[in-house]
Design a protein around this motif. Structure first.
Motif, PDB file in Angstrom:
ATOM      1  N   SER A 297       6.869   9.475   0.990  1.00  0.00           N
ATOM      2  CA  SER A 297       5.825   8.589   0.645  1.00  0.00           C
ATOM      3  C   SER A 297       5.910   7.383   1.737  1.00  0.00           C
ATOM      4  CB  SER A 297       6.392   8.039  -0.614  1.00  0.00           C
ATOM      5  OG  SER A 297       6.324   8.844  -1.809  1.00  0.00           O
ATOM      6  N   GLU A 298       4.740   7.147   1.864  1.00  0.00           N
ATOM      7  CA  GLU A 298       4.525   5.960   3.011  1.00  0.00           C
ATOM      8  C   GLU A 298       4.388   4.490   2.134  1.00  0.00           C
ATOM      9  OE1 GLU A 298       2.543   8.439   6.512  1.00  0.00           O
ATOM     10  OE2 GLU A 298       1.296   7.057   5.308  1.00  0.00           O
ATOM     11  N   PHE A 299       4.828   3.508   2.766  1.00  0.00           N
ATOM     12  CA  PHE A 299       4.637   2.252   2.334  1.00  0.00           C
ATOM     13  C   PHE A 299       4.221   1.268   3.380  1.00  0.00           C
ATOM     14  CE2 PHE A 299       7.773   3.912  -0.483  1.00  0.00           C
ATOM     15  CZ  PHE A 299       7.453   3.617  -1.949  1.00  0.00           C
ATOM     16  N   ARG A 300       3.146   0.383   3.219  1.00  0.00           N
ATOM     17  CA  ARG A 300       2.467  -0.334   4.157  1.00  0.00           C
ATOM     18  C   ARG A 300       2.267  -1.802   3.640  1.00  0.00           C
ATOM     19  NH1 ARG A 300       0.304   4.547   5.771  1.00  0.00           N
ATOM     20  NH2 ARG A 300       0.271   5.248   7.962  1.00  0.00           N
ATOM     21  N   LYS A 301       2.041  -2.865   4.597  1.00  0.00           N
ATOM     22  CA  LYS A 301       1.379  -3.996   4.036  1.00  0.00           C
ATOM     23  C   LYS A 301       2.242  -4.595   2.855  1.00  0.00           C
ATOM     24  CE  LYS A 301      -3.037  -2.682   5.528  1.00  0.00           C
ATOM     25  NZ  LYS A 301      -4.425  -2.322   4.915  1.00  0.00           N
TER      26      LYS A 301
ATOM     27  N   ASP B 257      -5.594  -1.035  -6.587  1.00  0.00           N
ATOM     28  CA  ASP B 257      -6.900  -1.283  -6.140  1.00  0.00           C
ATOM     29  C   ASP B 257      -7.606  -2.530  -6.726  1.00  0.00           C
ATOM     30  OD1 ASP B 257      -6.316   0.568  -4.097  1.00  0.00           O
ATOM     31  OD2 ASP B 257      -7.541   2.236  -5.161  1.00  0.00           O
ATOM     32  N   GLY B 258      -6.694  -3.365  -7.011  1.00  0.00           N
ATOM     33  CA  GLY B 258      -7.507  -4.679  -7.768  1.00  0.00           C
ATOM     34  C   GLY B 258      -7.949  -4.621  -9.300  1.00  0.00           C
ATOM     35  N   VAL B 259      -7.645  -3.669  -9.772  1.00  0.00           N
ATOM     36  CA  VAL B 259      -8.129  -3.170 -11.292  1.00  0.00           C
ATOM     37  C   VAL B 259      -6.810  -2.991 -12.036  1.00  0.00           C
ATOM     38  CG1 VAL B 259      -9.190  -1.698 -12.863  1.00  0.00           C
ATOM     39  CG2 VAL B 259     -10.111  -2.029 -10.499  1.00  0.00           C
ATOM     40  N   LYS B 260      -6.694  -3.942 -12.853  1.00  0.00           N
ATOM     41  CA  LYS B 260      -5.480  -3.885 -13.756  1.00  0.00           C
ATOM     42  C   LYS B 260      -5.100  -2.665 -14.635  1.00  0.00           C
ATOM     43  CE  LYS B 260      -2.986  -6.636 -17.571  1.00  0.00           C
ATOM     44  NZ  LYS B 260      -2.778  -7.663 -18.207  1.00  0.00           N
ATOM     45  N   VAL B 261      -4.029  -2.081 -14.650  1.00  0.00           N
ATOM     46  CA  VAL B 261      -3.824  -0.776 -15.385  1.00  0.00           C
ATOM     47  C   VAL B 261      -3.058  -1.065 -16.580  1.00  0.00           C
ATOM     48  CG1 VAL B 261      -2.443   1.444 -15.158  1.00  0.00           C
ATOM     49  CG2 VAL B 261      -3.698   0.389 -12.992  1.00  0.00           C
ATOM     50  N   CYS B 262      -2.123  -1.872 -16.587  1.00  0.00           N
ATOM     51  CA  CYS B 262      -1.407  -2.025 -17.642  1.00  0.00           C
ATOM     52  C   CYS B 262      -0.402  -3.369 -17.662  1.00  0.00           C
ATOM     53  CB  CYS B 262      -0.595  -0.700 -18.087  1.00  0.00           C
ATOM     54  SG  CYS B 262       0.737  -0.632 -16.706  1.00  0.00           S
ATOM     55  N   ASP B 263       0.258  -3.689 -18.812  1.00  0.00           N
ATOM     56  CA  ASP B 263       1.260  -4.548 -19.016  1.00  0.00           C
ATOM     57  C   ASP B 263       2.724  -3.908 -19.098  1.00  0.00           C
ATOM     58  OD1 ASP B 263      -0.213  -6.862 -18.739  1.00  0.00           O
ATOM     59  OD2 ASP B 263      -0.488  -6.940 -20.848  1.00  0.00           O
ATOM     60  N   GLY B 264       3.685  -4.499 -18.556  1.00  0.00           N
ATOM     61  CA  GLY B 264       4.922  -3.755 -18.769  1.00  0.00           C
ATOM     62  C   GLY B 264       6.048  -5.178 -19.204  1.00  0.00           C
TER      63      GLY B 264
ATOM     64  N   LYS C  98      -3.581   9.723  -0.239  1.00  0.00           N
ATOM     65  CA  LYS C  98      -4.704   8.703  -0.531  1.00  0.00           C
ATOM     66  C   LYS C  98      -3.950   7.708  -0.626  1.00  0.00           C
ATOM     67  CE  LYS C  98      -8.593   7.302  -3.081  1.00  0.00           C
ATOM     68  NZ  LYS C  98      -9.511   7.628  -4.422  1.00  0.00           N
ATOM     69  N   PRO C  99      -4.405   6.395   0.182  1.00  0.00           N
ATOM     70  CA  PRO C  99      -3.718   5.267  -0.002  1.00  0.00           C
ATOM     71  C   PRO C  99      -4.189   4.393  -1.136  1.00  0.00           C
ATOM     72  CG  PRO C  99      -5.192   5.240   1.874  1.00  0.00           C
ATOM     73  CD  PRO C  99      -5.119   6.610   1.301  1.00  0.00           C
ATOM     74  N   TYR C 100      -3.237   3.640  -1.752  1.00  0.00           N
ATOM     75  CA  TYR C 100      -3.623   2.974  -2.990  1.00  0.00           C
ATOM     76  C   TYR C 100      -2.912   1.524  -2.772  1.00  0.00           C
ATOM     77  CZ  TYR C 100      -5.019   7.291  -5.141  1.00  0.00           C
ATOM     78  OH  TYR C 100      -5.658   8.311  -5.604  1.00  0.00           O
ATOM     79  N   GLN C 101      -3.985   0.432  -3.200  1.00  0.00           N
ATOM     80  CA  GLN C 101      -3.262  -1.026  -3.075  1.00  0.00           C
ATOM     81  C   GLN C 101      -2.485  -1.343  -4.456  1.00  0.00           C
ATOM     82  OE1 GLN C 101      -3.091  -2.981  -0.356  1.00  0.00           O
ATOM     83  NE2 GLN C 101      -1.867  -4.369  -1.685  1.00  0.00           N
TER      84      GLN C 101
ATOM     85  N   GLU D 186       0.706  -0.989   0.064  1.00  0.00           N
ATOM     86  CA  GLU D 186       0.079  -0.009   0.163  1.00  0.00           C
ATOM     87  C   GLU D 186       0.876   1.287   0.036  1.00  0.00           C
ATOM     88  OE1 GLU D 186      -2.154   1.952   3.475  1.00  0.00           O
ATOM     89  OE2 GLU D 186      -3.715   0.333   2.660  1.00  0.00           O
ATOM     90  N   VAL D 187       0.566   2.252  -1.094  1.00  0.00           N
ATOM     91  CA  VAL D 187       1.534   3.370  -0.928  1.00  0.00           C
ATOM     92  C   VAL D 187       0.649   4.462  -0.695  1.00  0.00           C
ATOM     93  CG1 VAL D 187       1.227   3.343  -3.466  1.00  0.00           C
ATOM     94  CG2 VAL D 187       3.427   4.477  -2.279  1.00  0.00           C
ATOM     95  N   THR D 188       1.292   5.420  -0.049  1.00  0.00           N
ATOM     96  CA  THR D 188       0.586   6.840   0.132  1.00  0.00           C
ATOM     97  C   THR D 188       1.490   7.951  -0.337  1.00  0.00           C
ATOM     98  OG1 THR D 188      -0.960   6.057   1.539  1.00  0.00           O
ATOM     99  CG2 THR D 188      -0.872   8.474   1.620  1.00  0.00           C
ATOM    100  N   VAL D 189       1.458   8.731  -1.277  1.00  0.00           N
ATOM    101  CA  VAL D 189       2.249   9.630  -1.587  1.00  0.00           C
ATOM    102  C   VAL D 189       1.919  10.818  -0.870  1.00  0.00           C
ATOM    103  CG1 VAL D 189       3.220  11.090  -3.407  1.00  0.00           C
ATOM    104  CG2 VAL D 189       2.643   8.723  -3.943  1.00  0.00           C
ATOM    105  N   LEU D 190       2.586  11.429   0.171  1.00  0.00           N
ATOM    106  CA  LEU D 190       2.252  12.766   0.998  1.00  0.00           C
ATOM    107  C   LEU D 190       2.703  13.974   0.217  1.00  0.00           C
ATOM    108  CD1 LEU D 190       3.333  11.494   4.496  1.00  0.00           C
ATOM    109  CD2 LEU D 190       1.150  11.301   3.370  1.00  0.00           C
ATOM    110  N   ASP D 191       3.870  14.002  -0.539  1.00  0.00           N
ATOM    111  CA  ASP D 191       4.417  15.160  -1.232  1.00  0.00           C
ATOM    112  C   ASP D 191       5.175  14.637  -2.325  1.00  0.00           C
ATOM    113  OD1 ASP D 191       4.988  17.516  -1.376  1.00  0.00           O
ATOM    114  OD2 ASP D 191       6.719  17.763  -0.083  1.00  0.00           O
ATOM    115  N   GLY D 192       5.387  15.653  -3.227  1.00  0.00           N
ATOM    116  CA  GLY D 192       6.311  15.074  -4.309  1.00  0.00           C
ATOM    117  C   GLY D 192       5.516  14.347  -5.234  1.00  0.00           C
TER     118      GLY D 192
END
Length: 1019
Positions: A1008-1012, A978-985, A960-963, A915-921
């Motif tokens: 930035s914050e990282f959890r779980k 958040d469980g929805v596919k965005v792209c292939d890399g 805002k936190p994102y999984q 889980e990532v939350t970008v606080l600044d930057g």
């Protein structure tokens, strides 16, 4: 005696003047007559390169300056200075004769650097700033920075792509030590950019067709003939070409096509069909070149290219290379390509001779012309003579070549022609070096009194690494002052390994020297003392005091401190330094280096092993550490300055301090960095399988491909000891015939590698404990000592038995992390080796038992359990590389330009969730080898990079936190938010040593914050 030594420099000066007054021109004319070699006739009205330079300058004014003036409106305060700099630099680039003679390279470099660092982001200015910085002092850091800014600037497209091609050419000049693949890609990009301009009829006017040819002709290389023939044929047929230019381009295409069939090898390597097609295409090329010459006999290019055709035996009856050379110089007397083409034809490999090459030098010198083309040709003749004779110094010491070379180069150094005035210092240094090579030590010594230390970079680049400045200056002084017999005797004793006899000889010379002894003499004395100490087998400390007597300077800026620390003072360029003492092939070498005052990033260092060579070549291997894209800091082995097949390993990081430990046994190298194995018992080979041999007379040293101009690399605590040669008894292992043999052999092998690692780590632990004790870190020192006690056996130290690291005990943590990684790596190698032996067992009755043993004991399996990196059990796997970090069992927070590494050692398939939350930057990232989850755009988006064409991005909000879920399959990488596919890399290549978590970067120092965080096998 003292009076004699006072007078000797005066005698040397008188000798130099007498030598200078001799008629070298008459000697040259006599030699030409003897060799039946016609002088070079400079006809009245013949053009020079300056005439084309004026055309080039007019083109620059028409095509470049209007775009520059339009862009310059953004920087009104710097406009006048920028305009003045760009005009001067462009005129110098063009070779214009009216360039301001007072604004030398170093002046332009200072002007360009000041404007670039004042953020005048104009691509033409930045390219020129990079060029003059490189020409002035090989300022790698600034030159690369300015080029990169120019290359990616959005207004570069407003200029003709000729400029983009020149930028790529400058990249290649800077990266000349890169691997061939990198150079090939750069050359392809340069050709692509130039072809774009060539096909645009608005770039070159019809009357600029000679300039057009001069800029574009390089695209007709043998490589491009093979890889882009259609583009070249299209260019040859372009309707905007003048008749002369069309013939020239078609001739170039045909000639290069012929060479692509012949190849560049010796004649005996060319097949019959290759010779046939080569001749066919050269005959066609001949027709085009002769037509071009008939159209414009006042131009030298067609006649020059005919020299190659005739040289290869495909000219018409009665044609000679000399006839076409004379036609070329009749058109332009200083056309360098004509001189170069005739020089090749005069080499022994093409049917010429050494005497003809010497005669050609005399003919060039007799022109009395100091223009660039003639001067460069004279230098190139000497370079090729060095290639083609056994001993260039013997050749140059013989008359009349000695007289002609010294006389002409003295005049060259004294020339008042504007560009020669700019080059006065290095022309004078060149003259001194040539006098030294020719054995005129008095002239060399007298000249060197006028040349500051170090030599100008142009002279240093021409010297072979073994013929370095210290040796040249020292030998000139010693021979001038009459110590040649004593010096030669001491050198012979030293070469034969008689250190005691050599030491006595060197000391006798030093005692009798009435002024300050040459540095090389002091170096030899230090080397003899070192080798005597090394022979005892005890640890010997290697000091770098202010006199640097133990060290041999090759290039760069090095100093020694009173503490004995060696310091490289970065100058934005590469640097080499060798230790004087010969180490042999069996030794153990330890030390550390720390990079200080580095503005950002990592710099690295290479430790030279086995440096040796002959008169015209040298060789070495290197234990190297540098920064690699996607991996961060890596370490590996180099052969000279080129990468080898040795693995790239990510070592533990402890700030900017790196502790190295190297063991060399008969050329097999174990290289450890920050207590972690990089290679173990590794023998370096190149891509062709050629094995590096380390002779007894080799030495060690340090270098790096560039040191940042503001950095200071401190190399200290250097110690070395001689090891006994490996036991010569037959060490062949007993045949493996049964499962019991495998079990017993594998167990014994594991004990050996563990014992070897423990012994090596024990040396490091004991040294580290002493370091911590000196730093008053008594608690940490006690823990390291306790760990050292566990190493005094052949049993692996388990993680549960290791000391627990406390806050600020980074040195201990690095030691434990390196030991753990090395133990795992060595045991993995042991399992792999014995797994192969187990597979070879042929016992049908025990097949099931063998299979079970392989599966349970010898296979390295990826865990199926979910790994939680933030758990307390994984504390040892985390390591801060940069920035500010807070880590708990629930939360990871990074601030600023920040990187935190986690030991990973996995290859796909795997899955990472967090889980990532970008606080600044806007630069939160997770780097997984060559693939990264990141925000690379100028908006708040998440994506996978390198971004495939058309790949989607996810727009996020701060605070805002994102999984995040990243699925790394064997053929691709997938991103879910958040469980929805965005792209292939793109797929992740190979094993990922470490994961890099980033809270921000230099561009966006965010938080930035990282959890779980969870790592699991891919479902």
């Amino acid at each position: 005696m003292k009076l004699i030594f006072i007078l000797l420099p005066v005698f040397a000066a008188i000798f130099s003047c007498n030598a200078a007054d001799t008629d070298w021109r008459q000697a040259a004319r006599d030699y030409l007559k003897e060799q039946d070699f016609a002088p070079i006739e400079i006809r009245p009205g013949a053009r020079s390169a300056s005439d084309l330079a004026k055309v080039r300058w007019a083109w620059m004014q028409r095509m470049l300056l209007p775009v520059f003036e339009k862009n310059l409106a953004q920087w009104p305060q710097q406009a006048e200075a920028a305009r003045s700099f760009v005009k001067q630099a462009l005129m110098a680039k063009a070779g214009h004769p009216d360039v301001d003679p007072q604004r030398l390279w170093e002046v332009m470099a200072a002007e360009g650097t000041a404007l670039a660092k004042a953020k005048v982001e104009e691509p033409l200015l930045l390219w020129l700033a990079a060029w003059v910085v490189w020409e002035s002092h090989e300022g790698y850091t600034d030159a690369w920075d300015f080029l990169s800014r120019a290359n990616r600037h959005k207004t570069l497209k407003d200029y003709p792509s000729v400029i983009a091609a020149h930028i790529e050419a400058q990249y290649n000049e800077i990266r000349r030590s890169s691997n061939s693949e990198t150079i090939a890609k750069s050359n392809a990009e340069r050709a692509k950019r130039m072809l774009k301009s060539a096909m645009d009829p608005k770039v070159f006017a019809p009357e600029e067709d000679e300039l057009f040819y001069d800029e574009v002709e390089f695209v007709f290389s043998s490589t491009n003939v093979k890889e882009r023939p259609e583009e070249l044929r299209k260019l040859c047929a372009a309707p905007h070409l003048s008749p002369w230019l069309r013939e020239m381009f078609n001739g170039k295409l045909q000639n290069s096509t012929g060479w692509s069939y012949r190849g560049t090898g010796y004649a005996n390597t060319v097949k019959d069909d290759g010779w046939k097609k080569f001749a066919e295409h050269q005959v066609i090329a001949r027709g085009h070149f002769k037509k071009a010459w008939e159209l414009r006999p006042d131009r030298p290019q067609a006649a020059t290219l005919m020299i190659d055709v005739v040289k290869c035996g495909n000219g018409e009856q009665g044609e000679t290379t000399r006839r076409w050379f004379d036609r070329a110089v009749a058109a332009q007397f200083d056309h360098y390509n004509a001189y170069y083409a005739l020089l090749w034809a005069l080499r022994p490999r093409w049917g010429g001779s050494i005497d003809q090459m010497k005669a050609f030098y005399c003919a060039c010198a007799l022109t009395g012309k100091h223009e660039q083309g003639v001067v460069v040709a004279m230098r190139r003749i000497l370079e090729y003579l060095e290639d083609d004779v056994d001993d260039i110094r013997l050749t140059l010491s013989q008359e009349p070549l000695k007289q002609v070379v010294l006389g002409s180069n003295r005049e060259l150094a004294e020339s008042k022609e504007v560009y020669r005035t700019w080059q006065h210092d290095w022309r004078l240094a060149d003259y001194g070096v040539l006098a030294w090579m020719a054995g005129d030590y008095e002239t060399a010594y007298d000249t060197f009194q006028k040349v500051p230390v170090p030599f100008p970079r142009q002279t240093r680049r021409r010297l072979n690494l073994l013929a370095n400045e210290a040796e040249v200056r020292a030998q000139s002084a010693l021979y001038t002052f009459g110590f040649n017999t004593e010096w030669d005797a001491a050198e012979e004793a030293y070469t034969l390994g008689r250190a005691n006899d050599a030491l006595q000889g060197y000391q006798d010379i030093a005692a009798r020297f009435q002024s300050e002894p040459p540095g090389l003499l002091l170096e030899r004395i230090a080397a003899c003392k070192f080798e005597k100490d090394l022979a005892t087998g005890k640890w010997v400390k290697m000091w770098a005091f202010p006199d640097l007597a133990e060290w041999h300077h090759l290039s760069g800026f090095w100093t020694g401190l009173k503490t004995g620390t060696l310091v490289n003072n970065g100058h934005g360029a590469r640097a080499f330094l060798l230790h004087n003492g010969r180490t042999g092939t069996n030794f153990e070498f330890t030390g550390e280096y720390e990079v200080k005052d580095l503005p950002e990033g990592d710099q690295g260092l290479s430790i030279i092993l086995g440096y040796h060579g002959g008169e015209q070549t040298e060789d070495w291997i290197a234990c190297s550490q540098w920064t690699s894209s996607g991996k961060g800091v890596v370490a590996s082995m180099l052969r000279k300055m080129y990468q080898t097949a040795a693995p790239h390993v990510t070592p533990p990081v402890n700030g900017r301090t790196w502790k190295f430990h190297i063991l060399c046994r008969e050329g097999l190298v174990t290289y450890r960095l920050n207590h972690c194995d990089i290679v173990v018992n590794h023998r370096v080979t190149d891509k062709d399988g050629d094995t590096f041999d380390m002779p007894e007379n080799s030495v060690i040293g340090f270098f790096h491909h560039f040191f940042h101009e503001k950095s200071h690399t401190h190399i200290r605590r250097l110690m070395i000891r001689r090891l006994d040669p490996p036991d010569e008894k037959d060490e062949a292992e007993a045949a493996v015939a049964s499962l019991d043999d495998v079990r017993n052999g594998f167990a014994a092998h594991c004990r050996r590698v563990t014992a070897d690692l423990n012994a090596t780590a024990l040396v490091e632990a004991e040294q580290l404990a002493e370091d911590r004790q000196r730093a008053n870190k008594t608690d940490e020192a006690a823990k390291i000592t306790a760990f050292a006690a566990l190493l005094k056996s052949d049993v692996p130290v388990k993680a549960a038995d290791m000391p627990v690291t406390g806050a600020g005990e980074d040195a201990l943590a690095t030691l434990l992390r390196g030991y753990h990684a090395s133990l795992e790596s060595r045991l993995v190698m042991a399992r792999s080796e014995w797994k192969e032996k187990a597979f070879k067992l042929r016992d049908p009755a025990a097949t099931a038992e063998i299979t079970n043993f392989i599966r349970t004991e010898l296979e390295t399996r990826q865990s199926n359990e979910i790994e939680e990196p933030l758990a307390a059990a994984n504390t040892l796997k985390w390591q801060k590389q940069a920035g500010e970090w807070t880590r708990t069992t629930d939360l990871l927070v990074g601030s600023g330009d920040s990187t935190l590494r986690y030991d990973f050692n996995r290859a796909p398939p795997f899955q990472i969730e967090f889980e990532v939350t970008v606080l600044d930057g806007m630069r939160a990232r997770l780097v997984m080898g060559n693939v990264k989850f990141a925000n690379e755009a100028f908006k708040t988006t998440f994506g996978l990079y390198p971004q495939p064409k058309g790949a989607a991005l996810f727009t996020y909000e701060r605070n805002k936190p994102y999984q995040i879920t990243i699925k790394a399959a064997k053929d691709k990488t997938e991103l879910f938010v958040d469980g929805v596919k965005v792209c292939d890399g793109p797929k992740i290549e190979g094993v990922v040593d470490v994961l890099q978590f980033r809270g921000g970067d230099d561009w966006s120092k965010g938080k930035s914050e990282f959890r779980k965080i969870r790592i699991a096998p891919l479902p």
